[in-house]
Design a protein around this motif. Structure first.
Motif, PDB file in Angstrom:
ATOM      1  N   ASN A  94       0.852  -1.177   0.000  1.00 20.45           N
ATOM      2  CA  ASN A  94       0.000   0.000   0.000  1.00 20.45           C
ATOM      3  C   ASN A  94       0.892   1.232   0.000  1.00 20.45           C
ATOM      4  O   ASN A  94       1.423   1.633   1.025  1.00 20.45           O
ATOM      5  CB  ASN A  94      -0.917  -0.011   1.224  1.00 20.45           C
ATOM      6  CG  ASN A  94      -1.797   1.219   1.281  1.00 20.45           C
ATOM      7  OD1 ASN A  94      -1.963   1.924   0.283  1.00 20.45           O
ATOM      8  ND2 ASN A  94      -2.349   1.475   2.442  1.00 20.45           N
ATOM      9  N   ARG A  95       1.086   1.824  -1.160  1.00 19.79           N
ATOM     10  CA  ARG A  95       1.981   2.968  -1.280  1.00 19.79           C
ATOM     11  C   ARG A  95       1.279   4.277  -0.964  1.00 19.79           C
ATOM     12  O   ARG A  95       1.892   5.337  -0.983  1.00 19.79           O
ATOM     13  CB  ARG A  95       2.566   3.023  -2.694  1.00 19.79           C
ATOM     14  CG  ARG A  95       3.387   1.786  -3.039  1.00 19.79           C
ATOM     15  CD  ARG A  95       4.028   1.928  -4.410  1.00 19.79           C
ATOM     16  NE  ARG A  95       4.741   0.726  -4.787  1.00 19.79           N
ATOM     17  CZ  ARG A  95       5.982   0.435  -4.427  1.00 19.79           C
ATOM     18  NH1 ARG A  95       6.629   1.278  -3.651  1.00 19.79           N
ATOM     19  NH2 ARG A  95       6.567  -0.665  -4.812  1.00 19.79           N
ATOM     20  N   ARG A 104       3.289  20.564  -7.515  1.00 16.96           N
ATOM     21  CA  ARG A 104       3.925  19.623  -8.431  1.00 16.96           C
ATOM     22  C   ARG A 104       5.062  20.306  -9.176  1.00 16.96           C
ATOM     23  O   ARG A 104       4.877  21.402  -9.720  1.00 16.96           O
ATOM     24  CB  ARG A 104       2.908  19.091  -9.440  1.00 16.96           C
ATOM     25  CG  ARG A 104       2.348  17.702  -9.143  1.00 16.96           C
ATOM     26  CD  ARG A 104       1.527  17.625  -7.925  1.00 16.96           C
ATOM     27  NE  ARG A 104       0.932  16.295  -7.748  1.00 16.96           N
ATOM     28  CZ  ARG A 104       0.237  15.941  -6.685  1.00 16.96           C
ATOM     29  NH1 ARG A 104       0.041  16.809  -5.708  1.00 16.96           N
ATOM     30  NH2 ARG A 104      -0.272  14.728  -6.585  1.00 16.96           N
ATOM     31  N   ILE A 105       6.224  19.705  -9.188  1.00 21.86           N
ATOM     32  CA  ILE A 105       7.362  20.174  -9.969  1.00 21.86           C
ATOM     33  C   ILE A 105       7.617  19.119 -11.036  1.00 21.86           C
ATOM     34  O   ILE A 105       8.037  17.996 -10.728  1.00 21.86           O
ATOM     35  CB  ILE A 105       8.611  20.383  -9.089  1.00 21.86           C
ATOM     36  CG1 ILE A 105       8.314  21.429  -8.005  1.00 21.86           C
ATOM     37  CG2 ILE A 105       9.802  20.802  -9.926  1.00 21.86           C
ATOM     38  CD1 ILE A 105       9.452  21.630  -7.033  1.00 21.86           C
ATOM     39  N   ASP A 128       4.470   8.139 -20.161  1.00 21.18           N
ATOM     40  CA  ASP A 128       4.305   7.497 -18.856  1.00 21.18           C
ATOM     41  C   ASP A 128       4.546   8.556 -17.789  1.00 21.18           C
ATOM     42  O   ASP A 128       5.542   9.288 -17.842  1.00 21.18           O
ATOM     43  CB  ASP A 128       5.294   6.349 -18.669  1.00 21.18           C
ATOM     44  CG  ASP A 128       4.982   5.181 -19.593  1.00 21.18           C
ATOM     45  OD1 ASP A 128       3.792   5.007 -19.916  1.00 21.18           O
ATOM     46  OD2 ASP A 128       5.924   4.457 -19.986  1.00 21.18           O
ATOM     47  N   VAL A 129       3.641   8.619 -16.815  1.00 22.59           N
ATOM     48  CA  VAL A 129       3.724   9.619 -15.760  1.00 22.59           C
ATOM     49  C   VAL A 129       3.818   8.917 -14.404  1.00 22.59           C
ATOM     50  O   VAL A 129       3.035   8.000 -14.123  1.00 22.59           O
ATOM     51  CB  VAL A 129       2.501  10.563 -15.771  1.00 22.59           C
ATOM     52  CG1 VAL A 129       2.614  11.589 -14.654  1.00 22.59           C
ATOM     53  CG2 VAL A 129       2.370  11.257 -17.114  1.00 22.59           C
ATOM     54  N   SER A 130       4.761   9.292 -13.609  1.00 16.91           N
ATOM     55  CA  SER A 130       4.904   8.762 -12.249  1.00 16.91           C
ATOM     56  C   SER A 130       5.113   9.912 -11.288  1.00 16.91           C
ATOM     57  O   SER A 130       5.617  10.977 -11.667  1.00 16.91           O
ATOM     58  CB  SER A 130       6.079   7.781 -12.162  1.00 16.91           C
ATOM     59  OG  SER A 130       7.293   8.443 -12.452  1.00 16.91           O
ATOM     60  N   GLU A 131       4.714   9.713 -10.043  1.00 16.91           N
ATOM     61  CA  GLU A 131       4.856  10.738  -9.021  1.00 16.91           C
ATOM     62  C   GLU A 131       5.633  10.187  -7.836  1.00 16.91           C
ATOM     63  O   GLU A 131       5.427   9.034  -7.429  1.00 16.91           O
ATOM     64  CB  GLU A 131       3.483  11.240  -8.553  1.00 16.91           C
ATOM     65  CG  GLU A 131       2.713  12.012  -9.612  1.00 16.91           C
ATOM     66  CD  GLU A 131       1.442  12.623  -9.064  1.00 16.91           C
ATOM     67  OE1 GLU A 131       0.998  12.175  -7.972  1.00 16.91           O
ATOM     68  OE2 GLU A 131       0.879  13.540  -9.688  1.00 16.91           O
TER      69      GLU A 131
END
Length: 486
Positions: A94-95, A104-105, A128-131
């Motif tokens: 569970n992230r 957001r930068i 592809d988008v990751s945070e």
């Protein structure tokens, strides 16, 4: 000869693989042994004998150690997979989620070349988008305030200069944000002032603990109107929670501590869709007598949900002057006494009582967040029959149990507070228990479990100032002449 060389190379490769395999097995054995010790410690903390159990806060520490060890094992396995060029196994972890209000930068990582091997130009067909969660550590800065002085060359009417802005601490160096950070760190994050001073010194800012104490005392004085306003706002509705907990206080001259008390007055209308925001106000008192609760509740009238402490009976005395107060009691305390009996061995009577109370809680879970009228209707239809069964169970077994036995004492407790325990059947705003205020008072209990240290007196000083005590009264709580500086 070439064949012999190849054979030697294969043997060396196999030896290296064997050594690496043995090292992996050794690491796994060590990890298994450590995890077994952690699991044993966690089981002892949860299921051990009551006299041998660890502090409840140690449960969280044991669980953190388990989760950390498991994550370290997963990380090592992932590293081995990357080294062997095997696809990493997805982990069912569970992230969490990153809240939308965080800034957001964005960073865009382009390929080394946008020219295709055929000579054409590549065009974007998706992304592809990751945070990831990033943090900027606390950073000190210096606010430099300049006030230029102006004078006229044609006359001598004087010098003109802007007035200096007001400061929380006249002539002091901290801004309001700095003082607020110290307060939150001390009272919300349980970080004593001497530890804060150590943390600041690592960044080259040397602040003595007594200096931080002075900031806290002055801030407490300025916050007194806020505390008074919060307390008055909490007492406007007609449904509140109340609880108290011990607070060790240094006894000047005796070189030991004495016991004071924090009283918590809480409001939480969310379970019945009330519009008032939740809140809690803490008040210090030198004792636990009912007169302190009466003083804090001055002007309040309505339903007060509490535990079974006899001091609250003063609030419903016939000769009491002021608005009427009705006491609603806590089913969690009644259930707790029965659960303690079941832990010592087979106890079918206590287990039956626990099951009946559990049925009441199951109904409450179904009707949570409904309006008071809906909750009251559901309780009268579904909870009232269960409460009638509890009454029959109580009458039947109380007549057959020794009054001095643990079961007899638990049944006597329920019978003594039966009217207040049934208050939830007459008002949809009443909860089954007072856990709402007990959760808010837990941080103070945590500070108490940390032990008495040189900063304990400051907690008492803060509450004394907030509650409007005179300096002479504050002086009685201090080991040295600090009140004069406040």
């Amino acid at each position: 000869m070439p064949e012999a060389t190849d054979l030697f190379e294969e043997i060396a490769t196999l030896k290296a693989m064997l050594i690496a395999s043995e090292a992996r097995n050794l690491r796994k054995d060590e990890r298994i042994e450590r995890l077994e010790k952690l699991v044993a410690a966690f089981r002892h903390a949860v299921f051990g004998r009551r006299s041998e159990k660890s502090d409840p806060d140690q449960f969280e520490l044991a669980l953190e150690d388990l989760e950390t060890a498991i994550t370290a094992i997963h990380a090592e396995e992932d590293a081995e997979d990357r080294a062997a060029k095997r696809p990493a196994k997805p982990r069912a972890t569970n992230r969490g989620s990153l809240p939308p209000h965080l800034p957001r930068i964005e960073e865009v990582i382009e390929p080394d070349s946008l020219t295709c091997a055929c000579g054409g130009c590549l065009h974007c067909i998706g992304e592809d988008v990751s945070e990831r969660l990033d943090v900027v550590p606390a950073q000190f800065r210096v606010i430099v305030t300049r006030r230029p002085k102006y004078a006229c060359r044609s006359c001598t009417d004087g010098v003109t200069q802007a007035l200096a802005p007001a400061r929380l601490i006249p002539g002091g160096m901290p801004t309001e944000a700095t003082v607020a950070h110290v307060l939150v760190s001390k009272y919300a994050d349980h970080l004593p002032l001497y530890r804060q001073a150590q943390s600041y010194s690592r960044q080259g800012v040397d602040l003595d603990r007594s200096t931080l104490a002075d900031w806290v005392g002055r801030a407490a004085f300025e916050l007194r109107p806020v505390h008074d306003a919060l307390l008055a706002d909490l007492k406007r509705p007609t449904k509140l929670f109340m609880d108290e907990t011990r607070a060790p206080v240094l006894d000047p001259g005796a070189r030991k501590t004495k016991t004071g008390y924090f009283w918590a007055l809480a409001r939480d209308d969310r379970p019945w869709s009330g519009t008032a925001p939740p809140g809690v106000a803490f008040t210090y008192a030198p004792g636990r007598g009912g007169q302190h609760a009466e003083r804090i509740l001055q002007g309040f009238g309505g339903i007060l949900q509490v535990d079974g402490y006899a001091g609250y009976n003063r609030l419903i005395a016939p000769d009491r002057i002021g608005p009427g107060i009705q006491l609603a009691y806590c089913w969690a305390h009644a259930r707790r006494k029965l659960i303690e009996i079941t832990r010592t061995g087979s106890a079918p009577i206590a287990e039956e009582g626990v099951t009946l109370i559990r049925d009441l809680y199951a109904i409450e879970a179904d009707i949570r967040s409904n309006d008071p009228a809906t909750r009251l209707t559901a309780r009268q239809e579904r909870s009232a029959p269960i409460l009638a069964r509890i009454d029959n169970w109580l009458t039947h077994h109380r007549a057959r149990s020794s009054a001095k036995s643990p079961l007899g004492e638990a049944l006597a407790y329920i019978a003594k507070y039966r009217n207040g325990l049934g208050r939830f059947l007459t008002d949809g705003r009443v909860e089954l228990d007072s856990n709402t205020v007990e959760r808010t008072i837990r941080p103070i209990a945590l500070n108490r479990k940390n032990g008495v240290n040189p900063h304990t007196w400051l907690t008492t000083t803060l509450t004394a100032i907030v509650n409007g005590h005179k300096q002479s009264q504050i002086q009685d709580l201090l080991p040295w002449n600090y009140a004069a500086t406040v």
